[in-house]
Design a protein around this motif. Structure first.
Motif, PDB file in Angstrom:
ATOM      1  N   CYS A  17       0.834  -1.207   0.000  1.00 55.93           N
ATOM      2  CA  CYS A  17       0.000   0.000   0.000  1.00 55.93           C
ATOM      3  C   CYS A  17       0.866   1.253   0.000  1.00 55.93           C
ATOM      4  CB  CYS A  17      -0.912   0.019   1.224  1.00 55.93           C
ATOM      5  SG  CYS A  17      -2.269  -1.126   1.132  1.00 55.93           S
ATOM      6  N   TYR A  18       1.941   1.237   0.772  1.00 55.11           N
ATOM      7  CA  TYR A  18       2.819   2.395   0.865  1.00 55.11           C
ATOM      8  C   TYR A  18       3.521   2.688  -0.460  1.00 55.11           C
ATOM      9  CZ  TYR A  18       6.787   5.299   2.021  1.00 55.11           C
ATOM     10  OH  TYR A  18       7.713   6.303   2.015  1.00 55.11           O
ATOM     11  N   SER A  19       3.701   1.686  -1.280  1.00 58.43           N
ATOM     12  CA  SER A  19       4.455   1.866  -2.523  1.00 58.43           C
ATOM     13  C   SER A  19       3.805   2.869  -3.479  1.00 58.43           C
ATOM     14  CB  SER A  19       4.652   0.527  -3.225  1.00 58.43           C
ATOM     15  OG  SER A  19       3.415   0.025  -3.692  1.00 58.43           O
ATOM     16  N   LEU A  20       2.523   3.126  -3.349  1.00 60.90           N
ATOM     17  CA  LEU A  20       1.860   4.101  -4.217  1.00 60.90           C
ATOM     18  C   LEU A  20       1.988   5.537  -3.712  1.00 60.90           C
ATOM     19  CD1 LEU A  20      -1.406   2.144  -5.013  1.00 60.90           C
ATOM     20  CD2 LEU A  20       0.470   2.627  -6.578  1.00 60.90           C
ATOM     21  N   MET A  21       2.316   5.704  -2.456  1.00 61.89           N
ATOM     22  CA  MET A  21       2.377   7.042  -1.873  1.00 61.89           C
ATOM     23  C   MET A  21       3.434   7.950  -2.514  1.00 61.89           C
ATOM     24  SD  MET A  21      -0.092   7.410   0.110  1.00 61.89           S
ATOM     25  CE  MET A  21       0.392   8.972   0.783  1.00 61.89           C
ATOM     26  N   PRO A  22       4.667   7.479  -2.774  1.00 63.27           N
ATOM     27  CA  PRO A  22       5.634   8.386  -3.416  1.00 63.27           C
ATOM     28  C   PRO A  22       5.160   8.906  -4.773  1.00 63.27           C
ATOM     29  CG  PRO A  22       6.773   6.493  -2.509  1.00 63.27           C
ATOM     30  CD  PRO A  22       5.305   6.217  -2.385  1.00 63.27           C
ATOM     31  N   LEU A  23       4.482   8.082  -5.539  1.00 65.19           N
ATOM     32  CA  LEU A  23       3.970   8.518  -6.834  1.00 65.19           C
ATOM     33  C   LEU A  23       2.893   9.587  -6.663  1.00 65.19           C
ATOM     34  CD1 LEU A  23       3.940   8.233  -9.885  1.00 65.19           C
ATOM     35  CD2 LEU A  23       2.353   6.330  -9.621  1.00 65.19           C
ATOM     36  N   ILE A  24       2.007   9.395  -5.712  1.00 69.15           N
ATOM     37  CA  ILE A  24       0.958  10.378  -5.442  1.00 69.15           C
ATOM     38  C   ILE A  24       1.577  11.704  -5.006  1.00 69.15           C
ATOM     39  CG2 ILE A  24      -0.929  10.945  -3.857  1.00 69.15           C
ATOM     40  CD1 ILE A  24      -1.682   7.956  -3.959  1.00 69.15           C
ATOM     41  N   LEU A  25       2.552  11.643  -4.111  1.00 69.75           N
ATOM     42  CA  LEU A  25       3.183  12.868  -3.627  1.00 69.75           C
ATOM     43  C   LEU A  25       3.997  13.560  -4.721  1.00 69.75           C
ATOM     44  CD1 LEU A  25       4.276  11.643  -0.087  1.00 69.75           C
ATOM     45  CD2 LEU A  25       2.342  13.112  -0.681  1.00 69.75           C
ATOM     46  N   GLU A  26       4.645  12.795  -5.577  1.00 70.38           N
ATOM     47  CA  GLU A  26       5.413  13.388  -6.681  1.00 70.38           C
ATOM     48  C   GLU A  26       4.479  14.054  -7.694  1.00 70.38           C
ATOM     49  OE1 GLU A  26       9.010  14.294  -8.695  1.00 70.38           O
ATOM     50  OE2 GLU A  26       8.536  13.710  -6.649  1.00 70.38           O
ATOM     51  N   VAL A  69      -8.958  -2.275   0.036  1.00 68.48           N
ATOM     52  CA  VAL A  69      -9.733  -1.031   0.075  1.00 68.48           C
ATOM     53  C   VAL A  69      -8.800   0.180   0.017  1.00 68.48           C
ATOM     54  CG1 VAL A  69     -11.254   0.365   1.525  1.00 68.48           C
ATOM     55  CG2 VAL A  69     -11.697  -2.062   1.256  1.00 68.48           C
ATOM     56  N   ILE A  70      -7.703   0.135   0.764  1.00 67.21           N
ATOM     57  CA  ILE A  70      -6.750   1.244   0.752  1.00 67.21           C
ATOM     58  C   ILE A  70      -6.146   1.405  -0.640  1.00 67.21           C
ATOM     59  CG2 ILE A  70      -4.497   2.002   1.616  1.00 67.21           C
ATOM     60  CD1 ILE A  70      -5.314   0.753   4.320  1.00 67.21           C
ATOM     61  N   GLN A  71      -5.812   0.307  -1.295  1.00 65.64           N
ATOM     62  CA  GLN A  71      -5.221   0.385  -2.631  1.00 65.64           C
ATOM     63  C   GLN A  71      -6.208   0.938  -3.649  1.00 65.64           C
ATOM     64  OE1 GLN A  71      -3.256  -3.299  -3.724  1.00 65.64           O
ATOM     65  NE2 GLN A  71      -2.731  -3.604  -1.571  1.00 65.64           N
ATOM     66  N   VAL A  72      -7.474   0.563  -3.544  1.00 65.75           N
ATOM     67  CA  VAL A  72      -8.488   1.127  -4.453  1.00 65.75           C
ATOM     68  C   VAL A  72      -8.577   2.635  -4.248  1.00 65.75           C
ATOM     69  CG1 VAL A  72     -10.969   1.240  -4.901  1.00 65.75           C
ATOM     70  CG2 VAL A  72      -9.846  -0.965  -4.773  1.00 65.75           C
ATOM     71  N   MET A  73      -8.534   3.072  -2.996  1.00 64.05           N
ATOM     72  CA  MET A  73      -8.591   4.512  -2.730  1.00 64.05           C
ATOM     73  C   MET A  73      -7.357   5.224  -3.274  1.00 64.05           C
ATOM     74  SD  MET A  73     -10.456   4.891   0.984  1.00 64.05           S
ATOM     75  CE  MET A  73      -9.084   4.254   1.893  1.00 64.05           C
ATOM     76  N   LEU A  74      -6.180   4.614  -3.133  1.00 71.06           N
ATOM     77  CA  LEU A  74      -4.957   5.240  -3.632  1.00 71.06           C
ATOM     78  C   LEU A  74      -4.949   5.309  -5.158  1.00 71.06           C
ATOM     79  CD1 LEU A  74      -2.296   3.731  -1.206  1.00 71.06           C
ATOM     80  CD2 LEU A  74      -3.185   6.065  -1.242  1.00 71.06           C
ATOM     81  N   ILE A  75      -5.404   4.266  -5.814  1.00 69.82           N
ATOM     82  CA  ILE A  75      -5.511   4.311  -7.273  1.00 69.82           C
ATOM     83  C   ILE A  75      -6.556   5.353  -7.680  1.00 69.82           C
ATOM     84  CG2 ILE A  75      -6.278   2.994  -9.295  1.00 69.82           C
ATOM     85  CD1 ILE A  75      -3.413   2.458  -8.470  1.00 69.82           C
ATOM     86  N   GLY A  76      -7.621   5.462  -6.892  1.00 67.10           N
ATOM     87  CA  GLY A  76      -8.610   6.510  -7.139  1.00 67.10           C
ATOM     88  C   GLY A  76      -7.992   7.899  -7.069  1.00 67.10           C
ATOM     89  N   ARG A  82      -4.843  12.476 -12.370  1.00 70.63           N
ATOM     90  CA  ARG A  82      -4.717  12.442 -13.843  1.00 70.63           C
ATOM     91  C   ARG A  82      -5.724  13.388 -14.481  1.00 70.63           C
ATOM     92  NH1 ARG A  82      -2.812  12.441 -18.580  1.00 70.63           N
ATOM     93  NH2 ARG A  82      -3.400  10.849 -20.044  1.00 70.63           N
ATOM     94  N   PHE A  83      -6.953  13.370 -13.980  1.00 71.11           N
ATOM     95  CA  PHE A  83      -7.979  14.247 -14.539  1.00 71.11           C
ATOM     96  C   PHE A  83      -7.792  15.695 -14.087  1.00 71.11           C
ATOM     97  CE2 PHE A  83     -10.258  10.254 -15.225  1.00 71.11           C
ATOM     98  CZ  PHE A  83     -10.767  10.477 -16.489  1.00 71.11           C
ATOM     99  N   TRP A  84      -7.334  15.896 -12.869  1.00 71.07           N
ATOM    100  CA  TRP A  84      -7.238  17.242 -12.304  1.00 71.07           C
ATOM    101  C   TRP A  84      -6.078  18.034 -12.905  1.00 71.07           C
ATOM    102  CZ3 TRP A  84     -10.556  19.616  -9.048  1.00 71.07           C
ATOM    103  CH2 TRP A  84     -10.130  20.795  -8.452  1.00 71.07           C
ATOM    104  N   TYR A  85      -4.917  17.424 -12.994  1.00 72.82           N
ATOM    105  CA  TYR A  85      -3.721  18.151 -13.393  1.00 72.82           C
ATOM    106  C   TYR A  85      -3.510  18.229 -14.903  1.00 72.82           C
ATOM    107  CZ  TYR A  85      -2.251  17.853  -8.498  1.00 72.82           C
ATOM    108  OH  TYR A  85      -2.177  17.948  -7.148  1.00 72.82           O
TER     109      TYR A  85
END
Length: 107
Positions: A17-26, A69-76, A82-85
């Motif tokens: 689950c933590y592995s997606l956090m750096p991508l989100i923050l970047e 559930v956490i991973q679905v939220m992180l992918i969300g 993607r849509f916002w930026y």
């Protein structure tokens, strides 16, 4: 008492689950999500939705259900970034596909 195997599985799922956090923050720092493939996000989102459904239906251990559930939220979050930026020509069409996908899962 929690067994060693259950503890290792829980740690594994937490790291995953933590592995997606750096991508989100970047993405947030750069204000872009251009490096993300729409096909990757689409397939990852659908796979995690299917896993979440299976984990809850098969009454898997709590760490799997919570992790899914956490991973679905992180992918969300990645999809929203993607849509916002970013602006791209097929934005509305892709948004409709995500909405139809979520409605299909809900049914």
């Amino acid at each position: 008492m929690v067994s060693t195997l259950e503890l290792l599985v829980f740690i594994n799922q937490a790291v995953y689950c933590y592995s997606l956090m750096p991508l989100i923050l970047e993405n947030k720092r750069l204000k872009t999500a251009r490096g993300l493939s729409d096909a990757l996000l689409w397939s990852f989102f659908n796979a995690l939705l299917a896993l979440t459904f299976c984990f809850f239906c098969l009454e898997m251990p709590l760490c799997y259900r919570l992790s899914a559930v956490i991973q679905v939220m992180l992918i969300g979050v990645l999809i929203v970034q993607r849509f916002w930026y970013d602006s791209f020509s097929y934005k509305k069409l892709l948004a409709w596909f995500y909405v139809a996908n979520l409605l299909g899962v809900a049914l």
